[in-house]
Design a protein around this motif. Structure first.
Motif, mmCIF file in Angstrom:
data_model
loop_
_atom_site.group_PDB
_atom_site.id
_atom_site.type_symbol
_atom_site.label_atom_id
_atom_site.label_comp_id
_atom_site.label_asym_id
_atom_site.label_seq_id
_atom_site.Cartn_x
_atom_site.Cartn_y
_atom_site.Cartn_z
ATOM 1 N N CYS A 53 0.817 -1.211 0.000
ATOM 2 C CA CYS A 53 0.000 0.000 0.000
ATOM 3 C C CYS A 53 0.849 1.257 0.000
ATOM 4 O O CYS A 53 0.360 2.333 -0.278
ATOM 5 C CB CYS A 53 -0.926 0.014 1.213
ATOM 6 S SG CYS A 53 -2.158 -1.282 1.171
ATOM 7 N N ALA A 79 -0.720 -0.343 -12.961
ATOM 8 C CA ALA A 79 -0.343 -0.105 -11.568
ATOM 9 C C ALA A 79 1.110 -0.520 -11.363
ATOM 10 O O ALA A 79 1.613 -1.429 -12.020
ATOM 11 C CB ALA A 79 -1.249 -0.892 -10.635
ATOM 12 N N ASN A 80 1.786 0.204 -10.458
ATOM 13 C CA ASN A 80 3.170 -0.071 -10.074
ATOM 14 C C ASN A 80 4.152 0.046 -11.239
ATOM 15 O O ASN A 80 5.211 -0.574 -11.224
ATOM 16 C CB ASN A 80 3.288 -1.442 -9.406
ATOM 17 C CG ASN A 80 2.434 -1.508 -8.164
ATOM 18 O OD1 ASN A 80 2.425 -0.571 -7.373
ATOM 19 N ND2 ASN A 80 1.691 -2.583 -7.998
ATOM 20 N N HIS A 132 -0.376 3.418 -7.607
ATOM 21 C CA HIS A 132 -0.449 2.184 -6.820
ATOM 22 C C HIS A 132 -1.870 1.662 -6.757
ATOM 23 O O HIS A 132 -2.101 0.476 -6.948
ATOM 24 C CB HIS A 132 0.109 2.385 -5.412
ATOM 25 C CG HIS A 132 1.590 2.558 -5.402
ATOM 26 N ND1 HIS A 132 2.459 1.576 -5.769
ATOM 27 C CD2 HIS A 132 2.357 3.620 -5.090
ATOM 28 C CE1 HIS A 132 3.703 2.009 -5.677
ATOM 29 N NE2 HIS A 132 3.666 3.251 -5.260
ATOM 30 N N THR A 133 -2.825 2.536 -6.464
ATOM 31 C CA THR A 133 -4.218 2.104 -6.374
ATOM 32 C C THR A 133 -5.126 3.135 -7.025
ATOM 33 O O THR A 133 -4.862 4.331 -6.983
ATOM 34 C CB THR A 133 -4.672 1.909 -4.906
ATOM 35 O OG1 THR A 133 -4.521 3.149 -4.210
ATOM 36 C CG2 THR A 133 -3.883 0.829 -4.218
ATOM 37 N N ARG A 134 -6.192 2.636 -7.630
ATOM 38 C CA ARG A 134 -7.255 3.463 -8.193
ATOM 39 C C ARG A 134 -8.566 2.911 -7.675
ATOM 40 O O ARG A 134 -8.845 1.729 -7.809
ATOM 41 C CB ARG A 134 -7.290 3.343 -9.720
ATOM 42 C CG ARG A 134 -6.305 4.080 -10.475
ATOM 43 C CD ARG A 134 -6.525 3.862 -11.982
ATOM 44 N NE ARG A 134 -6.663 2.468 -12.356
ATOM 45 C CZ ARG A 134 -5.671 1.686 -12.729
ATOM 46 N NH1 ARG A 134 -4.452 2.146 -12.768
ATOM 47 N NH2 ARG A 134 -5.891 0.436 -13.066
ATOM 48 N N GLY A 135 -9.357 3.774 -7.112
ATOM 49 C CA GLY A 135 -10.675 3.367 -6.653
ATOM 50 C C GLY A 135 -11.727 4.234 -7.324
ATOM 51 O O GLY A 135 -11.443 4.964 -8.274
ATOM 52 N N HIS A 158 -1.656 11.419 -3.234
ATOM 53 C CA HIS A 158 -2.996 10.895 -3.467
ATOM 54 C C HIS A 158 -3.938 12.023 -3.874
ATOM 55 O O HIS A 158 -3.675 13.193 -3.606
ATOM 56 C CB HIS A 158 -3.531 10.165 -2.229
ATOM 57 C CG HIS A 158 -3.813 11.072 -1.086
ATOM 58 N ND1 HIS A 158 -2.848 11.418 -0.181
ATOM 59 C CD2 HIS A 158 -4.937 11.727 -0.709
ATOM 60 C CE1 HIS A 158 -3.370 12.250 0.716
ATOM 61 N NE2 HIS A 158 -4.636 12.440 0.410
#
Length: 165
Positions: A6, A88-89, A125-128, A161
């Motif tokens: 994370c 991602a990454n 890293h993350t997509r929501g 973020h």
């Protein structure tokens, strides 16, 4: 092991800025407003158009020492394109040909500075549905408003973020 994935903990060599806010807009475009009368550059996101990209606009505050007068803020705008199509990454280059456009401003008690360029990488890293998070590892380049021979650089290497409004 899950915490490392994370990326919530700082890494060795990270800058020590506090992200004061971060916004992620869909169907936006970065607008750079320059007012040479007051030596001010503002970054904003225009979401009035139908054709736009995913854009992250974030501000970081820095206070390098206990003394007063050395505090500064960095604002950065990233045009991610279509965030859903980004891996991602994977580190994406910033500010170079065939890369993600990036713009930055600095606010400080120093000589007024005009933005030149941003070079480095951005990794999602993350997509929501409401938030996008990643890392930025970039050098921000600036020139003094009244002396084109004086330059300044700032490092921004940490988690970033954006939250959708």
């Amino acid at each position: 092991m899950g915490l490392g994935a994370c990326d919530i903990l700082p890494r060795p060599g990270d800058t020590r800025g506090d992200q004061e806010w971060g916004e992620w807009d869909v169907h936006g475009r970065v607008v750079v407003d320059t007012d040479p009368r007051y030596t001010v550059v503002r970054l904003r996101v225009d979401t009035t158009g139908v054709e736009g990209h995913d854009v992250v606009l974030a501000r970081f505050g820095f206070d390098p020492s206990d003394g007063e007068g050395d505090e500064y803020s960095l604002t950065i705008a990233l045009d991610i394109g279509d965030a859903r199509s980004r891996a991602a990454n994977h580190p994406y280059a910033l500010g170079e040909r065939d890369s993600l456009p990036a713009f930055a401003t600095v606010t400080c008690l120093c000589r007024p500075l005009r933005p030149d360029s941003v070079r480095g990488t951005y990794t999602i890293h993350t997509r929501g549905l409401r938030q996008i998070a990643g890392r930025i590892d970039a050098t921000l380049y600036f020139t003094a408003w009244n002396d084109p021979h004086r330059h300044a650089t700032y490092q921004l290497r940490q988690r970033i973020h954006g939250v959708r409004p």
